[in-house]
Each structure stands twice: as C-alpha cells, then as structure tokens.
Scaffold this active site. Sequence first.
Site, PDB file in Angstrom:
ATOM      1  N   ASN A 261     -95.192 -15.671  24.520  1.00  0.00           N
ATOM      2  CA  ASN A 261     -96.617 -15.810  24.221  1.00  0.00           C
ATOM      3  C   ASN A 261     -97.284 -14.493  24.610  1.00  0.00           C
ATOM      4  O   ASN A 261     -96.690 -13.689  25.345  1.00  0.00           O
ATOM      5  CB  ASN A 261     -97.210 -17.031  24.956  1.00  0.00           C
TER       6      ASN A 261
ATOM      7  N   ASP B 180     -89.403 -20.885  33.430  1.00  0.00           N
ATOM      8  CA  ASP B 180     -90.640 -21.579  33.038  1.00  0.00           C
ATOM      9  C   ASP B 180     -90.628 -23.070  33.374  1.00  0.00           C
ATOM     10  O   ASP B 180     -91.558 -23.790  33.009  1.00  0.00           O
ATOM     11  CB  ASP B 180     -90.882 -21.426  31.521  1.00  0.00           C
TER      12      ASP B 180
ATOM     13  N   ASN C 159     -95.012 -29.294  30.053  1.00  0.00           N
ATOM     14  CA  ASN C 159     -94.268 -29.198  28.799  1.00  0.00           C
ATOM     15  C   ASN C 159     -92.985 -30.029  28.768  1.00  0.00           C
ATOM     16  O   ASN C 159     -92.206 -29.943  27.809  1.00  0.00           O
ATOM     17  CB  ASN C 159     -93.945 -27.741  28.480  1.00  0.00           C
TER      18      ASN C 159
ATOM     19  N   ARG D  20     -86.916 -21.811  26.141  1.00  0.00           N
ATOM     20  CA  ARG D  20     -87.366 -22.999  26.867  1.00  0.00           C
ATOM     21  C   ARG D  20     -86.561 -24.249  26.505  1.00  0.00           C
ATOM     22  O   ARG D  20     -86.651 -25.258  27.215  1.00  0.00           O
ATOM     23  CB  ARG D  20     -88.870 -23.228  26.658  1.00  0.00           C
TER      24      ARG D  20
ATOM     25  N   ARG E 201     -96.888 -24.135  18.869  1.00  0.00           N
ATOM     26  CA  ARG E 201     -95.671 -24.695  19.471  1.00  0.00           C
ATOM     27  C   ARG E 201     -95.330 -26.058  18.857  1.00  0.00           C
ATOM     28  O   ARG E 201     -94.193 -26.287  18.469  1.00  0.00           O
ATOM     29  CB  ARG E 201     -95.848 -24.833  20.982  1.00  0.00           C
TER      30      ARG E 201
ATOM     31  N   HIS F 171    -101.311 -23.438  23.511  1.00  0.00           N
ATOM     32  CA  HIS F 171    -101.142 -24.863  23.864  1.00  0.00           C
ATOM     33  C   HIS F 171    -102.550 -25.451  23.985  1.00  0.00           C
ATOM     34  O   HIS F 171    -103.453 -24.782  24.500  1.00  0.00           O
ATOM     35  CB  HIS F 171    -100.452 -25.033  25.224  1.00  0.00           C
TER      36      HIS F 171
ATOM     37  N   ASP G 284    -103.761 -27.435  26.093  1.00  0.00           N
ATOM     38  CA  ASP G 284    -104.320 -27.491  27.455  1.00  0.00           C
ATOM     39  C   ASP G 284    -104.824 -26.136  27.962  1.00  0.00           C
ATOM     40  O   ASP G 284    -105.363 -26.045  29.052  1.00  0.00           O
ATOM     41  CB  ASP G 284    -103.329 -28.135  28.447  1.00  0.00           C
TER      42      ASP G 284
ATOM     43  N   ALA H  41     -97.465 -15.593  32.944  1.00  0.00           N
ATOM     44  CA  ALA H  41     -96.539 -16.303  32.050  1.00  0.00           C
ATOM     45  C   ALA H  41     -97.291 -17.125  31.008  1.00  0.00           C
ATOM     46  O   ALA H  41     -96.678 -17.794  30.178  1.00  0.00           O
ATOM     47  CB  ALA H  41     -95.621 -17.209  32.853  1.00  0.00           C
TER      48      ALA H  41
ATOM     49  N   CYS I 198    -100.923 -26.614  33.498  1.00  0.00           N
ATOM     50  CA  CYS I 198     -99.544 -26.445  33.005  1.00  0.00           C
ATOM     51  C   CYS I 198     -98.530 -26.725  34.102  1.00  0.00           C
ATOM     52  O   CYS I 198     -97.374 -27.029  33.805  1.00  0.00           O
ATOM     53  CB  CYS I 198     -99.313 -25.019  32.521  1.00  0.00           C
TER      54      CYS I 198
HETATM   55  N1  ARG Z   1     -94.360 -19.283  29.577  1.00  0.00           N
HETATM   56  C1  ARG Z   1     -94.612 -20.643  29.191  1.00  0.00           C
HETATM   57  C2  ARG Z   1     -94.491 -20.755  27.678  1.00  0.00           C
HETATM   58  O1  ARG Z   1     -94.825 -19.821  26.989  1.00  0.00           O
HETATM   59  C3  ARG Z   1     -95.953 -21.099  29.650  1.00  0.00           C
HETATM   60  C4  ARG Z   1     -96.237 -22.547  29.395  1.00  0.00           C
HETATM   61  C5  ARG Z   1     -97.640 -22.969  29.750  1.00  0.00           C
HETATM   62  N2  ARG Z   1     -97.785 -24.351  29.660  1.00  0.00           N
HETATM   63  C6  ARG Z   1     -98.825 -25.012  29.167  1.00  0.00           C
HETATM   64  N3  ARG Z   1     -98.847 -26.299  29.233  1.00  0.00           N
HETATM   65  N4  ARG Z   1     -99.823 -24.394  28.580  1.00  0.00           N
HETATM   66  O2  ARG Z   1     -94.062 -21.761  27.147  1.00  0.00           O
END
Ligand code: ARG
Length: 268
Positions: free
Chosen positions: A20, A63, A69, A88, A137, A166, A168, A256, A262
């Site tokens: 990301n 992660d 997630n 992931r 995603r 995302h 959230d 990240a 998250c």
């Molecule tokens: N580095 C992780 C990714 O890119 C961060 C995830 C963040 N999670 C979230 N629920 N927004 O997947």
Amino acid sequence: MKPSLLMCSPEYFGVRYAINPWMEGQIGQVDPAVAVRQWTDFYNALKRQADIHLIDPQSHVPDLVFTANAGLMHEGHFIPSRFKHEERRREEPIFRKAFESRATRITLLPKNIYFEGAGDALMQPDSNRLWAGYGFRTDREAHPFLAEQLSLEVVSLHLTHPRFYHLDTCFCPLLDDQVMYYPAAFDEPSLQAIEARIPPENRIVVAEEDAVHFACNAVLVGRMLFMNHAGPELAQLIKNKGYMPVIQPVSEFLKAGGANKCLTLPLG
Ligand code: ARG
C-alpha cells in the site's frame, strides 16, 4: 458486558514489503522498540475497557498484528479473509486456526473472491447494517455473500483513494446511528449511500489533515474512542457528540498503513 477484541503483539512487526502507498519508502524503517512500546500502551489502555484475546506472533508474517484483517466475526459466525496480496495470504492459515476454537461456525468464501475482513466490513452498532468497502482489497462480489451468510443489510462503499484502501481507514460507525468519515475517500454514489442512511447532524466529517493521521481508524468501546490522532477541531466535534477521544499514538504502525482499529478485531 465488555466487548471482546483480538490482538497480536508486535514482536515481529515491521515493513518488509510494500503493498500500500504508506509502506513505500518505509521498508526497514520501523523502530521495533517504539512499536512494542506504542502497542503495549494501547493494549494496556484497551484492556481496562475490553476483554483482549491474543494470538501468537510469527516471524514470517510481519502484518499479523493487523488482526482486523483476519476475517469477520458476527454472532459467533466467522468468515475468514482471503487476502489480495500473496504477502498477507500467509496469514490465512494462522487466523483460520485461531478461529477453530473461537467461532461456533466458519464459512469460507467462494474461491477467487477477495475479502479482507473487518478492515473492509464495519457493523453499525445496534443495527443490522454492515458497511462494506471494495475497490482495493475486497471484491464487491464478497458483499452479497456476506449479506446472505450473516443475514445483514450490506451497504457497499467504493473506495477510490489509494491511501484509504481499507474501509476502516476512512469510515468509523458510531453509536446512535452516527458515523465519522473522510468523504474524499469515496466515490459519489457511495457518498449518496451514506447520506441516504445517516442524517447530516449524525455525520462527523473528518478533514484531510486528520484523515491522513488515521483519525477514522478508531476503536469505539462504550463512549471512548481510541485513536492515533485528532486535531483540536475534530476532538471538539467528537466530544460534542458525547464521546471521549483517547489518543493512543501508533506512529510506527502508520508506516505499514494501519493504526489503532487495524490492530484489533471485534469478536463479539
Ligand atoms: N500493511 C497492511 C496491509 O497493507 C496494513 C493493514 C491495515 N489494516 C487495516 N484494517 N486497515 O494490508
């Protein structure tokens, strides 16, 4: 009753790949000691208000700390995530295993449909409404599946801003039919879908300077809102609606592309 949340301690957290925009230029830049301190402070603050369940960190999945997630848990029924990125996807068996004992029922998504769990699926408290993000995603095709499996009204929201990949990161349902959100992260039909359901006085609109510090990525427990940052105006708006902003800085995790919300997954 206290809410239950799933977390994972950050021993092995770091930025080791970039999937990301926040991660670009951050590979190897996380200070592990600071990350552990920030996470522990947040965990200790949350522990006073919620039951925290922990899963064990593992060295090959940096992660894993972003437990939001893992999947979506609704009344004991767990829908595991299917991650978009290979990096992931290695977390899937770990999360799946963690839920064998925690869920009363586990339903897998049809193959080839991506879904990144509570990062892209947020319940409006005291309602039957699930706000569901798609575009970066999660696939839109996951939404009717969630609606059917969990008997929920699912409102699909199209994310269009790469930094808010995302749901959230840019949307936070609150009590009493209120929401806090960053409008620039959504397309026009999605904004209309929000506005059609939430009256203007119930919307807290977050400005860009707060949104880029993950203000929407907040954890609501009772009337406390645990968040990385809120500028003075946003903090006042939040207080005016009867919530208490609790600032828990997690700057290492922003590298990240994640923050407080998250780092937690609602278990019920
Ligand atoms: N580095 C992780 C990714 O890119 C961060 C995830 C963040 N999670 C979230 N629920 N927004 O997947």
